[in-house]
Enzyme design. Structure first.
Site, mmCIF file in Angstrom:
data_model
loop_
_atom_site.group_PDB
_atom_site.id
_atom_site.type_symbol
_atom_site.label_atom_id
_atom_site.label_comp_id
_atom_site.label_asym_id
_atom_site.label_seq_id
_atom_site.Cartn_x
_atom_site.Cartn_y
_atom_site.Cartn_z
ATOM 1 N N ASP A 8 -14.989 2.000 12.004
ATOM 2 C CA ASP A 8 -15.519 0.729 12.465
ATOM 3 C C ASP A 8 -16.702 1.046 13.381
ATOM 4 O OD1 ASP A 8 -15.829 -1.446 14.420
ATOM 5 O OD2 ASP A 8 -14.023 -2.288 13.532
ATOM 6 N N HIS A 9 -17.751 0.234 13.325
ATOM 7 C CA HIS A 9 -18.949 0.498 14.133
ATOM 8 C C HIS A 9 -18.666 0.549 15.630
ATOM 9 C CE1 HIS A 9 -18.572 -3.796 14.732
ATOM 10 N NE2 HIS A 9 -19.437 -3.681 15.727
ATOM 11 N N GLY A 68 -6.428 0.697 14.316
ATOM 12 C CA GLY A 68 -6.131 1.528 13.167
ATOM 13 C C GLY A 68 -5.412 0.870 12.005
ATOM 14 N N ASN A 69 -4.790 -0.262 12.215
ATOM 15 C CA ASN A 69 -4.019 -0.878 11.138
ATOM 16 C C ASN A 69 -4.879 -1.315 9.970
ATOM 17 O OD1 ASN A 69 -1.270 -0.812 12.037
ATOM 18 N ND2 ASN A 69 -1.858 -2.247 13.632
ATOM 19 N N GLU A 71 -7.806 -0.377 9.048
ATOM 20 C CA GLU A 71 -8.430 0.754 8.365
ATOM 21 C C GLU A 71 -7.420 1.464 7.455
ATOM 22 O OE1 GLU A 71 -10.819 -0.496 11.688
ATOM 23 O OE2 GLU A 71 -8.730 0.169 11.684
ATOM 24 N N HIS A 98 5.405 15.990 5.657
ATOM 25 C CA HIS A 98 6.468 15.410 4.842
ATOM 26 C C HIS A 98 5.992 14.400 3.809
ATOM 27 C CE1 HIS A 98 9.531 17.445 7.122
ATOM 28 N NE2 HIS A 98 8.904 17.075 8.225
ATOM 29 N N ARG A 137 10.003 11.697 -3.371
ATOM 30 C CA ARG A 137 9.605 10.395 -2.813
ATOM 31 C C ARG A 137 8.128 10.109 -3.100
ATOM 32 N NH1 ARG A 137 13.638 11.875 1.058
ATOM 33 N NH2 ARG A 137 12.175 13.158 2.233
#
Length: 168
Positions: A8-9, A68-69, A71, A98, A137
């Site tokens: 993000d800028h 951060g979410n 992105e 993991h 997984r």
């Protein structure tokens, strides 16, 4: 190792610090944006970063934002990308060890500059454990992506065929 970096800028200063930090440790850092003139379009730079990582086997990526979410969500839209939210050093290590995450998203307003660099170091320094249970997984998610993509392609082809046949 090549590390792609998109942000993000609003976090340009932290991005510069991370770039310098990684380059002094011998990493090849590729800046995927965002530039000030594209301030409102951070998803495009997260998608670009994730796309570069998926297409460059063995590389890693870091996407940065205020928390951060968003992105992480954008990066995970790229087929084959596994982007984890780096909310702690331990989470960053686990993401690589993991879950074989190739990207990490870090919120720079949630963490101090020192914490951000520690999360970055934990992520790039960790190695995938190649544990059989972890692999299974990850394979479940990979197969889901492939099947979803194939189903989408079949829907598009069915629509093209119907259009060619004059069916609406």
């Amino acid at each position: 190792m090549r590390i792609y970096l998109g942000a993000d800028h609003s976090v340009d200063e932290v991005k510069r610090q991370i770039t310098t930090h990684l380059e002094t440790r011998g990493y090849n850092v590729v800046d995927c944006g965002a530039a000030a003139e594209n301030a409102d379009f951070y998803p495009a730079f997260c998608l670009l970063t994730a796309g570069q990582v998926v297409g460059d086997l063995g590389s890693l990526g870091i996407v940065l934002g205020r928390e951060g979410n968003e992105e992480q969500i954008a990066a995970n839209k790229v087929l084959g990308a596994r982007c984890a939210l780096g909310w702690s050093v331990q989470a960053a290590q686990f993401a690589r060890a993991h879950y074989d995450a190739q990207l990490i998203s870090i919120g720079t307003q949630i963490h101090s500059a020192d914490e951000v660099l520690a999360i970055v170091d934990a992520f790039v320094g960790a190695v995938w454990s190649v544990d059989e249970a972890d692999y299974k997984r990850i394979d479940i998610l990979t197969q889901y992506e492939i099947n979803r993509q194939e189903a989408h392609t079949q829907r598009i082809l069915a629509g093209v065929r119907a259009s060619e046949a004059g069916v609406s």
